[in-house]
Design an enzyme around this catalytic site. Structure first.
Site, PDB file in Angstrom:
ATOM      1  N   ASN A 146      33.177  32.688  39.905  1.00 38.20           N
ATOM      2  CA  ASN A 146      31.865  32.953  40.496  1.00 38.20           C
ATOM      3  C   ASN A 146      31.162  31.698  41.003  1.00 38.20           C
ATOM      4  OD1 ASN A 146      31.415  35.702  40.680  1.00 38.20           O
ATOM      5  ND2 ASN A 146      30.729  35.895  38.566  1.00 38.20           N
ATOM      6  N   ARG A 402      35.110  39.963  32.432  1.00 44.43           N
ATOM      7  CA  ARG A 402      35.640  39.735  33.786  1.00 44.43           C
ATOM      8  C   ARG A 402      35.891  38.247  34.028  1.00 44.43           C
ATOM      9  NH1 ARG A 402      32.369  43.190  38.180  1.00 44.43           N
ATOM     10  NH2 ARG A 402      34.464  43.800  38.881  1.00 44.43           N
ATOM     11  N   PHE A 403      35.521  37.414  33.108  1.00 40.91           N
ATOM     12  CA  PHE A 403      35.809  35.980  33.130  1.00 40.91           C
ATOM     13  C   PHE A 403      35.226  35.286  34.360  1.00 40.91           C
ATOM     14  CE2 PHE A 403      39.655  38.406  31.714  1.00 40.91           C
ATOM     15  CZ  PHE A 403      39.266  38.484  30.387  1.00 40.91           C
ATOM     16  N   CYS A 404      34.057  35.767  34.802  1.00 40.66           N
ATOM     17  CA  CYS A 404      33.375  35.192  35.977  1.00 40.66           C
ATOM     18  C   CYS A 404      34.275  35.233  37.214  1.00 40.66           C
ATOM     19  CB  CYS A 404      32.924  33.751  35.705  1.00 40.66           C
ATOM     20  SG  CYS A 404      31.681  33.600  34.419  1.00 40.66           S
ATOM     21  N   ASN A 405      35.165  36.207  37.288  1.00 44.72           N
ATOM     22  CA  ASN A 405      36.076  36.337  38.420  1.00 44.72           C
ATOM     23  C   ASN A 405      36.134  37.811  38.836  1.00 44.72           C
ATOM     24  OD1 ASN A 405      38.266  36.336  40.237  1.00 44.72           O
ATOM     25  ND2 ASN A 405      39.278  34.671  39.153  1.00 44.72           N
TER      26      ASN A 405
END
Length: 495
Positions: A146, A402-405
């Protein structure tokens, strides 16, 4: 020893024998087992399995001891001066800067190292300063953190454009045909391509050949190397992106709060800072209302850098060099290969697979990050936070979400633009749990396990045994929500 313990011990011996047979190279990494016992003994003393290396690395005791001894025995001052304490700190700061370039084999004639608060800070420096005005274009891939996605807002606000290149759902790799088309057909003077060397979502290693291909077509290239460099060599004399962002705590655990933007001097000249701060100018005037930005790294380090922590960077880099990045890469590859194979083989009694793996199912062009979801015998998904809660109880550190993805998660979970349409109709921010409710129960988020330099076979075996506890279990219903006034309250998991 009772029978269950005997069975567990026998299974461990079987698995370990299989692991050694399939991964003979692992023996050459035995020095890391000795390091684990000496410098990371707190993990085993606490019975802790740490499998979140993509989220953050673990520091060795010797690193912090060396750093604290340096601080205890010296007097250091703000480096923005010429007094004795300042000069002492300046020497250490510039020594660390030089060592960063040396570690990545980046010529000081071609590159500079800019210290930032983190990798996100490095990305923001590029995004806010890149000349997107007057037809500038930002090209990125679905698979991006992100902090890279956020650069699109700088482009949008400047009147520039941005384009996403998709990734394939089955292996989460670039759609290379579309990427090449975008690189060759998008026109403009100022064009910036950004992609990760290794995905923080899936562990996929994206081919660094795209750096040269993009540059040959008039693009500047921003390489997100934060998830890549902890376990892989990056030689900037061979591949030459214009900008590289890294995070030091992801490499060696300590210090946090420091990252780096390694940038070509020629590329820096293209950037225009939207403001200035103390330390980043040669001179500024109040009455003249003008200023001059300093050249190279000085013009991009705002205010006072975290100078007392910076010496720990050189200590950390030398720590990794002593181990050997090739040794780390080999160990990670062996452990990842075994765990991928065993997870794929886990089946419920009816033959249904327990785990759905996202990305490649082997170690070809992939790192030590394994992302998955758990499913029951009927195919229902164990909500990732339910898995997280059970892992917490087992004293296993993993990561879920979502692991910033979001782009990689959307591709992995087979979500499309229309699936997201309702989420952004609200004027108020929507939480992740509310997002799941809006999406009508579609699978969102995942479970991520990542191995690192001091991961042992026992660690991955413990996770394998943990995964087996879900066999023939029934997935609880996804969490539901009740609206009370304007607040959203998550109920307990349904039985």
């Amino acid at each position: 020893m009772n029978q269950p313990d005997t069975l567990l011990e026998n299974d461990y011996e079987r698995c370990y024998a299989d692991f050694k047979t399939c991964n003979p190279d692992f023996e050459s990494t035995r020095s890391l087992d000795e390091l684990r016992e000496k410098d990371f003994k707190r993990l085993d003393a606490g019975g802790h399995v740490y499998l979140d290396f993509t989220g953050g690395n673990v520091y060795g005791e010797s690193q912090i001891t060396e750093h604290f001894e340096l601080l205890k025995n010296n007097t250091f001052g703000n480096p923005h001066s010429t007094n004795p304490s300042s000069r002492a700190m300046t020497n250490l700061t510039e020594g660390a800067r030089k060592y960063v370039l040396q570690y990545f084999n980046a010529s000081p004639d071609e590159y500079v190292a800019i210290f930032t608060p983190n990798a996100s800070g490095a990305l923001k420096l590029v995004g806010e300063s890149y000349p997107f005005k007057n037809g500038g274009h930002f090209l990125l891939t679905f698979d991006n953190h992100n902090s890279v996605n956020g650069i699109r807002e700088f482009a949008r606000n400047c009147g520039g454009e941005f384009t996403y290149t998709p990734i394939h759902a089955h292996n989460l790799r670039f759609d290379e045909e579309q990427l090449l088309k975008n690189l060759t057909e998008i026109e403009g003077e100022n064009k910036l391509l950004a992609f990760p060397a290794q995905s923080n979502f899936s562990g996929v290693k994206h081919d660094l050949k795209w750096i040269e291909t993009a540059q040959q077509n008039g693009w500047d290239v921003l390489l997100d190397a934060a998830a890549f460099v902890p376990t892989n060599p990056l030689n900037l004399s061979e591949v030459k992106p214009d900008f590289v962002c890294i995070s030091f705590y992801k490499m060696f655990g300590y210090p946090t709060g420091l990252g780096c933007l390694i940038a070509k001097k020629s590329a820096l000249k293209k950037l225009r800072r939207p403001w200035f701060a103390g330390g980043s100018i040669t001179i500024a005037s109040v009455q003249g209302a003008e200023h001059y930005i300093a050249e190279n790294e000085t013009g991009f380090e705002d205010g006072t850098i975290d100078y007392l922590s910076i010496p720990a960077i050189e200590i950390g880099l030398k720590f990794i060099e002593k181990i050997g990045i090739d040794t780390i890469q080999k160990r990670v590859n062996c452990l990842t290969s075994w765990l991928l194979k065993e997870l794929k083989n886990l089946k419920h009694d009816n033959g249904a697979p327990l785990v759905k793996l996202y990305g490649p199912h082997d170690t070809e062009m992939r790192g030590g990050t394994i992302t998955m979801n758990f499913h029951d015998a009927e195919g229902a998904t164990f909500y990732c936070r339910h898995v997280q809660a059970r892992a917490n109880d087992a004293n296993i550190s993993i990561r879920t979400g979502r692991f910033c993805n979001p782009g990689a998660d959307e591709a992995a979970c087979n979500l499309h633009e229309e699936d997201n349409a309702d989420c952004f109709k609200s004027e108020k921010p929507v939480s992740f749990d509310e997002f799941i409710e809006i999406m009508g129960g579609k699978t969102l988020g995942a479970v991520r396990v990542s191995v690192g330099h001091i991961t042992t076979f026992d660690d991955v075996y413990r996770f394998y045994e943990f995964a087996k506890t879900f066999l023939n279990d029934k997935a609880p219903q996804a969490p539901c929500f009740k609206t009370v006034g304007t607040e959203m309250h998550k109920s307990e998991y349904a039985a």
